[in-house]
Motif scaffolding. Structure first.
Motif, PDB file in Angstrom:
ATOM      1  N   GLN A  17       0.835  -1.194   0.000  1.00 53.42           N
ATOM      2  CA  GLN A  17       0.000   0.000   0.000  1.00 53.42           C
ATOM      3  C   GLN A  17       0.877   1.254   0.000  1.00 53.42           C
ATOM      4  O   GLN A  17       1.977   1.250   0.562  1.00 53.42           O
TER       5      GLN A  17
ATOM      6  N   GLU B 257       0.406   5.658   0.346  1.00 55.49           N
ATOM      7  CA  GLU B 257      -0.528   6.754   0.601  1.00 55.49           C
ATOM      8  C   GLU B 257       0.212   8.069   0.761  1.00 55.49           C
ATOM      9  O   GLU B 257       1.307   8.116   1.321  1.00 55.49           O
TER      10      GLU B 257
ATOM     11  N   SER C  10      -1.590   7.183  -8.072  1.00 56.16           N
ATOM     12  CA  SER C  10      -1.863   6.968  -6.644  1.00 56.16           C
ATOM     13  C   SER C  10      -3.156   6.174  -6.461  1.00 56.16           C
ATOM     14  O   SER C  10      -4.209   6.574  -6.967  1.00 56.16           O
TER      15      SER C  10
ATOM     16  N   VAL D 207      -4.695   5.789  -3.666  1.00 58.25           N
ATOM     17  CA  VAL D 207      -5.457   6.529  -2.659  1.00 58.25           C
ATOM     18  C   VAL D 207      -4.969   7.967  -2.715  1.00 58.25           C
ATOM     19  O   VAL D 207      -3.763   8.210  -2.799  1.00 58.25           O
TER      20      VAL D 207
ATOM     21  N   LYS E 288      -8.513   9.586   1.326  1.00 54.60           N
ATOM     22  CA  LYS E 288      -8.242   9.602   2.764  1.00 54.60           C
ATOM     23  C   LYS E 288      -8.384  11.029   3.271  1.00 54.60           C
ATOM     24  O   LYS E 288      -8.346  11.988   2.483  1.00 54.60           O
TER      25      LYS E 288
ATOM     26  N   CYS F   5       4.789   6.003   2.334  1.00 54.44           N
ATOM     27  CA  CYS F   5       4.163   7.325   2.347  1.00 54.44           C
ATOM     28  C   CYS F   5       5.254   8.371   2.122  1.00 54.44           C
ATOM     29  O   CYS F   5       6.428   8.043   1.970  1.00 54.44           O
TER      30      CYS F   5
END
Length: 354
Positions: free
Chosen positions: A4, A6, A54, A56, A125, A315
């Protein structure tokens, strides 16, 4: 499964929006005119974030004056003489101070989320300010007729409402910004202030179910404003053991700008909760050089030596422009760095076979 990745939150605002906000403050344009400019900035931000690949995105905090004080915009409960936060380059930021109770938010973050969702084709988010940061608004000398205990009770209620509103609106994740965590160790090396922050944040998080907390994250960094930090000199070893006691399902830590990231990863691996996922910073927003996807890949592979890939994500170290007037990083540079994070994370996932 794949790794993942973000975004933390803010990206630099377009010059048109920065100028319009200044004009509105000076009474030169109306609120409706400002809203039109802000909407254009939001749509452009969503489009450009999605173009990076991306999975998210966020709203880029385009319409927040500050990541920290958005819940207080327009409040009549405040005076300007609050705590001063010094940065390493000598500049400061000052928080307001509460002048009267009962304490109430004037704005909740679900409004930003809903605005972004109108234009997004991928999950969104939402960043919210941690209640521990807002607790700094209560004056050291107290307030007549409104005790600190009453203030904290009201703050916990308001912070819960802020988070729950975003979850109910369909946020992919709600991220508590906890930049004051590392700063608290600098202000109080005994760790007492940090532990009080942890306990306060947990008062809010304990009101959510395990399933809800899996969608709530916590972000820590040494601050990032005008290409400077406020607490990079604080040893992560003095922060992380207590930080991982906060009952958030996701933890986002600044790592790309650390001098010894492997040492930090060892500490994180030791204290990461059994039900927590760790997102490590692989992009330094302060560095003017765009990281290559291969650099990002290698940073991820280093992290995977210490954290199982099924509990690892990536991230940025922090937001690119947490305060609306911070123009130290260009908009194009921010999007290029985000694209490098996405591509580099995918390269690492391929190599790890996840």
């Amino acid at each position: 499964m794949t790794l993942q990745t973000e975004q933390i939150g803010s990206v630099p605002r377009p010059a048109e929006l920065v100028g319009a906000a200044a004009d509105f403050g000076a009474g030169k344009i109306s609120a409706d005119q400002l809203a039109e400019v802000a909407d254009r900035a939001l749509r452009d931000t969503v489009t450009r974030l999605e173009a990076t690949g991306s999975p998210v995105i966020s709203d880029g905090e385009q319409t927040k004056s500050s990541f920290a004080t958005y819940p207080l915009e327009g409040s009549e409960q405040l005076v300007p003489e609050g705590a001063v936060i010094p940065f390493a380059d000598g500049h400061t930021r000052q928080l307001p101070s509460l002048a009267k109770g009962p304490f109430r938010y004037t704005r909740f973050a679900d409004a930003y989320l809903r605005a972004a969702q109108q234009y997004a084709n991928v999950p969104v988010k939402q960043a919210v300010i941690a209640p521990s940061a807002i607790s700094l608004l209560y004056p050291a000398d107290g307030l007549e007729g409104y005790s600190r205990e009453e203030f904290l009770d009201d703050l916990v209620d308001q912070a819960e409402k802020d988070v729950r509103g975003c979850l109910d609106a369909g946020a992919h994740v709600v991220q508590l910004d906890f930049t004051e965590g590392r700063l608290s160790v600098k202000l109080d090396p005994s760790g007492g202030l940090l532990r009080s922050f942890v306990d306060l944040n947990n008062r809010v998080l304990e009101r959510f179910s395990d399933e809800e907390r899996a969608r709530i994250g916590l972000h820590t960094c040494p601050g990032g404003d005008q290409d400077s930090t406020h607490s990079l000199d604080v040893d992560y070893a003095d922060l992380l053991p207590d930080l991982f006691r906060i009952k958030a399902g996701r933890v986002y830590i600044q790592l790309a700008s650390e001098s010894d990231p492997e040492r930090v990863l060892r500490i994180a691996a030791e204290h990461l909760g059994a039900d927590q996922q760790l997102f490590v910073g692989v992009i330094d927003p302060i560095d003017p050089v765009v990281e290559t996807p291969e650099q990002v890949r290698d940073r991820v592979l280093l992290a995977a030596r210490h954290i199982s890939p099924d509990r690892l994500g990536t991230c940025d170290d922090c937001g690119f422009s947490p305060f609306a007037d911070d123009a130290s990083t260009s908009r194009d540079l921010a999007f290029a760095k985000i694209a490098a994070r996405v591509e580099g994370t995918a390269l690492a996932a391929d190599q790890l076979g996840v």
